[in-house]
Motif scaffolding. Sequence first.
Motif, PDB file in Angstrom:
ATOM      1  N   ASP A  45       0.839  -1.203   0.000  1.00  0.00           N
ATOM      2  CA  ASP A  45       0.000   0.000   0.000  1.00  0.00           C
ATOM      3  C   ASP A  45       0.874   1.254   0.000  1.00  0.00           C
ATOM      4  OD1 ASP A  45      -1.519   2.278   1.430  1.00  0.00           O
ATOM      5  OD2 ASP A  45      -3.132   0.856   1.021  1.00  0.00           O
ATOM      6  N   LEU A  46       1.854   1.296   0.886  1.00  0.00           N
ATOM      7  CA  LEU A  46       2.739   2.461   0.947  1.00  0.00           C
ATOM      8  C   LEU A  46       3.579   2.601  -0.323  1.00  0.00           C
ATOM      9  CD1 LEU A  46       3.834   2.296   4.680  1.00  0.00           C
ATOM     10  CD2 LEU A  46       2.323   3.988   3.610  1.00  0.00           C
ATOM     11  N   ALA A  47       3.971   1.478  -0.899  1.00  0.00           N
ATOM     12  CA  ALA A  47       4.721   1.518  -2.164  1.00  0.00           C
ATOM     13  C   ALA A  47       3.853   2.113  -3.275  1.00  0.00           C
ATOM     14  CB  ALA A  47       5.201   0.124  -2.545  1.00  0.00           C
ATOM     15  N   GLU A  48       2.590   1.743  -3.290  1.00  0.00           N
ATOM     16  CA  GLU A  48       1.671   2.256  -4.317  1.00  0.00           C
ATOM     17  C   GLU A  48       1.395   3.747  -4.148  1.00  0.00           C
ATOM     18  OE1 GLU A  48      -1.620  -0.444  -3.733  1.00  0.00           O
ATOM     19  OE2 GLU A  48      -0.932  -1.728  -5.380  1.00  0.00           O
ATOM     20  N   HIS A  49       1.524   4.252  -2.929  1.00  0.00           N
ATOM     21  CA  HIS A  49       1.192   5.650  -2.647  1.00  0.00           C
ATOM     22  C   HIS A  49       2.411   6.461  -2.220  1.00  0.00           C
ATOM     23  CE1 HIS A  49      -2.685   3.554  -2.320  1.00  0.00           C
ATOM     24  NE2 HIS A  49      -3.133   4.650  -2.895  1.00  0.00           N
ATOM     25  N   GLN A  50       3.613   5.991  -2.562  1.00  0.00           N
ATOM     26  CA  GLN A  50       4.819   6.676  -2.102  1.00  0.00           C
ATOM     27  C   GLN A  50       4.960   8.087  -2.664  1.00  0.00           C
ATOM     28  OE1 GLN A  50       8.292   4.362  -2.982  1.00  0.00           O
ATOM     29  NE2 GLN A  50       7.698   4.002  -5.079  1.00  0.00           N
ATOM     30  N   GLY A  51       4.353   8.375  -3.762  1.00  0.00           N
ATOM     31  CA  GLY A  51       4.398   9.720  -4.325  1.00  0.00           C
ATOM     32  C   GLY A  51       3.475  10.700  -3.614  1.00  0.00           C
ATOM     33  N   ASP A  52       2.648  10.200  -2.709  1.00  0.00           N
ATOM     34  CA  ASP A  52       1.675  11.044  -2.006  1.00  0.00           C
ATOM     35  C   ASP A  52       2.219  11.624  -0.706  1.00  0.00           C
ATOM     36  OD1 ASP A  52       0.024  10.200  -4.038  1.00  0.00           O
ATOM     37  OD2 ASP A  52      -1.114   8.800  -2.804  1.00  0.00           O
ATOM     38  N   GLY A  53       3.492  11.399  -0.417  1.00  0.00           N
ATOM     39  CA  GLY A  53       4.055  11.875   0.856  1.00  0.00           C
ATOM     40  C   GLY A  53       3.714  10.923   1.984  1.00  0.00           C
ATOM     41  N   ARG A  54       3.642  11.456   3.196  1.00  0.00           N
ATOM     42  CA  ARG A  54       3.302  10.632   4.359  1.00  0.00           C
ATOM     43  C   ARG A  54       1.830  10.235   4.294  1.00  0.00           C
ATOM     44  NH1 ARG A  54       7.380  10.474   7.791  1.00  0.00           N
ATOM     45  NH2 ARG A  54       8.895  12.152   7.768  1.00  0.00           N
ATOM     46  N   ILE A  55       1.578   8.961   4.550  1.00  0.00           N
ATOM     47  CA  ILE A  55       0.210   8.442   4.483  1.00  0.00           C
ATOM     48  C   ILE A  55      -0.310   8.248   5.908  1.00  0.00           C
ATOM     49  CG2 ILE A  55      -1.277   6.615   3.591  1.00  0.00           C
ATOM     50  CD1 ILE A  55       0.238   8.185   1.404  1.00  0.00           C
ATOM     51  N   PRO A  56      -1.430   8.897   6.256  1.00  0.00           N
ATOM     52  CA  PRO A  56      -1.990   8.744   7.597  1.00  0.00           C
ATOM     53  C   PRO A  56      -2.446   7.303   7.879  1.00  0.00           C
ATOM     54  CG  PRO A  56      -2.920  10.664   6.504  1.00  0.00           C
ATOM     55  CD  PRO A  56      -2.141   9.897   5.464  1.00  0.00           C
ATOM     56  N   LEU A  57      -2.310   6.916   9.136  1.00  0.00           N
ATOM     57  CA  LEU A  57      -2.714   5.584   9.586  1.00  0.00           C
ATOM     58  C   LEU A  57      -4.155   5.280   9.180  1.00  0.00           C
ATOM     59  CD1 LEU A  57      -2.222   3.034  11.384  1.00  0.00           C
ATOM     60  CD2 LEU A  57      -3.076   4.399  13.290  1.00  0.00           C
ATOM     61  N   LYS A  58      -5.039   6.248   9.353  1.00  0.00           N
ATOM     62  CA  LYS A  58      -6.453   6.028   9.035  1.00  0.00           C
ATOM     63  C   LYS A  58      -6.659   5.650   7.574  1.00  0.00           C
ATOM     64  CE  LYS A  58     -11.078   7.969   9.421  1.00  0.00           C
ATOM     65  NZ  LYS A  58     -11.617   6.669   9.214  1.00  0.00           N
ATOM     66  N   GLN A  59      -5.950   6.312   6.667  1.00  0.00           N
ATOM     67  CA  GLN A  59      -6.087   5.986   5.243  1.00  0.00           C
ATOM     68  C   GLN A  59      -5.625   4.565   4.953  1.00  0.00           C
ATOM     69  OE1 GLN A  59      -4.212   8.764   2.601  1.00  0.00           O
ATOM     70  NE2 GLN A  59      -5.330  10.531   3.428  1.00  0.00           N
ATOM     71  N   ILE A  60      -4.508   4.187   5.539  1.00  0.00           N
ATOM     72  CA  ILE A  60      -3.996   2.823   5.320  1.00  0.00           C
ATOM     73  C   ILE A  60      -4.982   1.812   5.880  1.00  0.00           C
ATOM     74  CG2 ILE A  60      -2.111   1.204   5.784  1.00  0.00           C
ATOM     75  CD1 ILE A  60      -0.318   3.732   6.240  1.00  0.00           C
ATOM     76  N   ALA A  61      -5.449   2.060   7.104  1.00  0.00           N
ATOM     77  CA  ALA A  61      -6.386   1.143   7.762  1.00  0.00           C
ATOM     78  C   ALA A  61      -7.673   1.005   6.953  1.00  0.00           C
ATOM     79  CB  ALA A  61      -6.689   1.631   9.175  1.00  0.00           C
ATOM     80  N   ASP A  62      -8.185   2.118   6.446  1.00  0.00           N
ATOM     81  CA  ASP A  62      -9.414   2.079   5.637  1.00  0.00           C
ATOM     82  C   ASP A  62      -9.203   1.292   4.350  1.00  0.00           C
ATOM     83  OD1 ASP A  62     -10.744   3.574   7.542  1.00  0.00           O
ATOM     84  OD2 ASP A  62     -10.641   5.463   6.421  1.00  0.00           O
ATOM     85  N   SER A 116      -8.191  -2.792  11.536  1.00  0.00           N
ATOM     86  CA  SER A 116      -8.407  -1.806  12.597  1.00  0.00           C
ATOM     87  C   SER A 116      -7.149  -0.958  12.799  1.00  0.00           C
ATOM     88  CB  SER A 116      -8.797  -2.487  13.912  1.00  0.00           C
ATOM     89  OG  SER A 116      -7.655  -2.969  14.586  1.00  0.00           O
ATOM     90  N   GLU A 117      -7.365   0.318  13.101  1.00  0.00           N
ATOM     91  CA  GLU A 117      -6.242   1.231  13.311  1.00  0.00           C
ATOM     92  C   GLU A 117      -5.375   0.759  14.476  1.00  0.00           C
ATOM     93  OE1 GLU A 117      -6.956   5.506  13.202  1.00  0.00           O
ATOM     94  OE2 GLU A 117      -8.856   5.096  12.184  1.00  0.00           O
ATOM     95  N   LYS A 118      -6.007   0.272  15.523  1.00  0.00           N
ATOM     96  CA  LYS A 118      -5.274  -0.174  16.716  1.00  0.00           C
ATOM     97  C   LYS A 118      -4.317  -1.320  16.368  1.00  0.00           C
ATOM     98  CE  LYS A 118      -5.120  -0.191  21.329  1.00  0.00           C
ATOM     99  NZ  LYS A 118      -4.374   0.804  22.018  1.00  0.00           N
ATOM    100  N   TYR A 119      -4.818  -2.315  15.639  1.00  0.00           N
ATOM    101  CA  TYR A 119      -3.982  -3.456  15.266  1.00  0.00           C
ATOM    102  C   TYR A 119      -2.885  -3.021  14.294  1.00  0.00           C
ATOM    103  CZ  TYR A 119      -2.812  -8.308  14.117  1.00  0.00           C
ATOM    104  OH  TYR A 119      -2.156  -9.509  13.946  1.00  0.00           O
ATOM    105  N   LEU A 120      -3.252  -2.166  13.366  1.00  0.00           N
ATOM    106  CA  LEU A 120      -2.293  -1.677  12.377  1.00  0.00           C
ATOM    107  C   LEU A 120      -1.197  -0.840  13.027  1.00  0.00           C
ATOM    108  CD1 LEU A 120      -1.894  -1.971   9.373  1.00  0.00           C
ATOM    109  CD2 LEU A 120      -3.191   0.127   9.050  1.00  0.00           C
ATOM    110  N   GLU A 121      -1.561  -0.076  14.047  1.00  0.00           N
ATOM    111  CA  GLU A 121      -0.582   0.743  14.758  1.00  0.00           C
ATOM    112  C   GLU A 121       0.518  -0.133  15.369  1.00  0.00           C
ATOM    113  OE1 GLU A 121      -0.968   4.771  17.341  1.00  0.00           O
ATOM    114  OE2 GLU A 121      -2.341   3.145  17.819  1.00  0.00           O
ATOM    115  N   ASN A 122       0.147  -1.289  15.884  1.00  0.00           N
ATOM    116  CA  ASN A 122       1.103  -2.243  16.450  1.00  0.00           C
ATOM    117  C   ASN A 122       2.068  -2.737  15.377  1.00  0.00           C
ATOM    118  OD1 ASN A 122       2.429  -4.343  17.731  1.00  0.00           O
ATOM    119  ND2 ASN A 122       0.591  -5.489  18.223  1.00  0.00           N
ATOM    120  N   ILE A 123       1.553  -3.069  14.230  1.00  0.00           N
ATOM    121  CA  ILE A 123       2.379  -3.556  13.122  1.00  0.00           C
ATOM    122  C   ILE A 123       3.307  -2.451  12.626  1.00  0.00           C
ATOM    123  CG2 ILE A 123       2.313  -4.381  10.727  1.00  0.00           C
ATOM    124  CD1 ILE A 123      -0.417  -5.716  11.506  1.00  0.00           C
TER     125      ILE A 123
END
Length: 142
Positions: free
Chosen positions: A16-33, A38-45
């Motif tokens: 996901d981050l590789a696909e959106h690397q041109g977008d700058g920093r990607i917020p946790l919520k966008q990645i989770a969505d 869940s944001e909580k589980y993703l935050e741990n990873i």
Amino acid sequence: MLVSTKGRYALRVMVDLAEHQGDGRIPLKQIADRQDVSEKYLENILSTLVRNKVLTGMRGKGGGYRLTKDPSEFTVGQILRLTEGTLAPVACLNGTCGACPRTDECPTVGMWTQLDTLISSYLDGVTIEDLRCAPRGLDYTI
């Protein structure tokens, strides 16, 4: 070897981050969505990946996550080792149970060692960039 959701989600996040690397920093919520995690589980990873310098993370306005290197420089094996701890197919090869006293007479240790080598070799040969470019819904093959 059974890869947990932590390992699978970590790979999905990396792609996901590789696909959106041109977008700058990607917020946790966008990645989770996007990943339906869940944001909580993703935050741990993500904290594991940041701690190991795979990602950089920044909190607050304009914050988010991004890869520290090009997606072609990260392998699936590397990410799974960070999240799973080991790729070994059996405990006697993962280094946590100490030297097995039966190694010298074990008829299966050679087979397990070769399988471990095959797994590591295969997963270390697949990059995040390979996954990013792979057609969706198809298994990645060499």
